[in-house]
Enzyme design. Structure first.
Site, PDB file in Angstrom:
ATOM      1  NE  ARG A 235     -55.280  64.885  -0.215  1.00 14.73           N
ATOM      2  CZ  ARG A 235     -56.408  64.216  -0.031  1.00 14.73           C
ATOM      3  NH1 ARG A 235     -57.509  64.596  -0.650  1.00 14.73           N
ATOM      4  NH2 ARG A 235     -56.451  63.177   0.778  1.00 14.73           N
ATOM      5  CD  GLU A 264     -58.599  71.250   2.291  1.00 10.42           C
ATOM      6  OE1 GLU A 264     -58.849  70.418   3.201  1.00 10.42           O
ATOM      7  OE2 GLU A 264     -58.610  70.957   1.095  1.00 10.42           O
ATOM      8  CG  HIS A 283     -61.414  67.873   1.789  1.00 13.42           C
ATOM      9  ND1 HIS A 283     -60.071  68.068   1.930  1.00 13.42           N
ATOM     10  CD2 HIS A 283     -61.530  66.654   1.203  1.00 13.42           C
ATOM     11  CE1 HIS A 283     -59.407  67.032   1.456  1.00 13.42           C
ATOM     12  NE2 HIS A 283     -60.281  66.150   1.010  1.00 13.42           N
TER      13      HIS A 283
END
Length: 317
Positions: A235, A264, A283
């Site tokens: 994360r 993000e 991601h």
């Protein structure tokens, strides 16, 4: 009964839900349309989200009919678990469904750092033939430090072991005879500082919590080897990004592979996007066809189990 899917879900999971007799509405962009989302959720018996949908008290209050929330992945920082528990709504993550994919991402990052084939390819296509510059190094005998020793770390360790790497791990919640230590040969260390100072590669495998927020920062970057890389597939926010930029610029470490960021998507003028030795990906560490099929099918079947009055083996509340 009706199910709403608010983010990307592989088609076989949606087909499975429909085969089981549910009416499924699917909008992979719905997580970004908050007002519309809040107007829709009261109609549904189950909600399936990924990591962008903010499942907070406002969302849960609107979800008046919801009997279960499925999470297409394992991270839970976008879901208020206490609020879900208060409302007696079980939350089901896709336990271990993407662990192999993330482990392979870590291996790909280390192989890219040691043998940057894409850079060599680009250089050759420019007319060069610089064999000395692209002389890499072996992963064999290098040390991989794993922060967090859950299932992803376990699978990463097994793969790294096959490359002849030495593997150390830091996790205050893992006992000496837990399988990741007893069966993979990971050597536990007592402190994060010890792991950082001994590792050639540091790979992060912990959730984002108050305890892990900025756990790698300007205070401990100087402990690392100047040729070391840090890999974050967990994360954003576990590594202090500006401190990372400064550590690389001052040559305290060699670089980083970041699949996750504190914000993000990355902003174009972000300093982290300007550093060539920070390799970024959107991601996707756990995003392979195989893992997403497993994730979608697992969540479909576990949501079905709860809607039919059973209990999910993956439920966290």
């Amino acid at each position: 009964m009706k199910i709403l899917v608010t983010e990307l879900m592989w088609e076989d999971g949606i087909e499975e839900l429909r085969r089981l007799g549910y009416s499924v509405d699917y909008d992979m962009e719905l997580s970004r349309k908050r007002e519309e989302l809040l107007n829709l959720v009261p109609k549904y018996d189950a909600l399936i989200v990924r990591n962008e949908t903010r499942v907070d008290p406002e969302f849960l209050d609107a979800a008046k009919k919801a009997k279960v929330i499925g999470r297409l992945g394992v991270g839970l920082d976008n879901i208020n678990l206490e609020a879900a528990k208060e409302r007696n709504i079980p939350v089901i993550p896709a336990k271990n469904a993407n662990a192999t994919s993330v482990a392979e991402y870590v291996m790909a990052a280390m192989l890219d750092a040691s043998r940057p084939l894409s850079d060599a390819d680009a250089d050759v296509r420019r007319g060069n033939w610089d064999r000395r510059f692209f002389t890499g190094y072996e992963l064999n005998k290098r040390t991989l430090g794993l922060i967090g020793l859950g299932e992803i770390a376990n699978r990463t360790a097994r793969r790294a072991k096959a490359f002849g790497m030495d593997i150390i791990g830091y996790d205050p919640f893992v006992a000496p005879f837990d399988h990741v230590l007893a069966e993979t040969g990971v050597r536990p260390v007592d402190t994060l500082d010890e792991l950082l100072s001994d590792s050639d590669f540091v790979s992060v495998h912990v959730p984002l919590t108050k305890a892990t927020k900025y756990m790698i920062n300007k205070d401990n970057f100087p402990l690392m080897k100047p040729h070391a890389y840090v890999i974050n597939s967990a994360r954003g926010g576990i590594i202090h990004e500006q401190d990372l930029v400064e550590a690389i610029q001052s040559k305290k470490i060699a670089g980083a592979y970041l699949d996750v960021l504190e914000k993000e998507p990355v902003e174009k003028d972000s300093s982290i996007a300007q550093i060539e030795s920070i390799r970024l990906s959107p991601h996707i560490a756990g995003l392979t066809d195989e893992s997403q099929s497993r994730t979608a099918m697992l969540i479909a079947q576990e949501v079905d189990r709860v809607l039919k009055g059973g209990e999910s083996i993956c439920a966290v509340v």
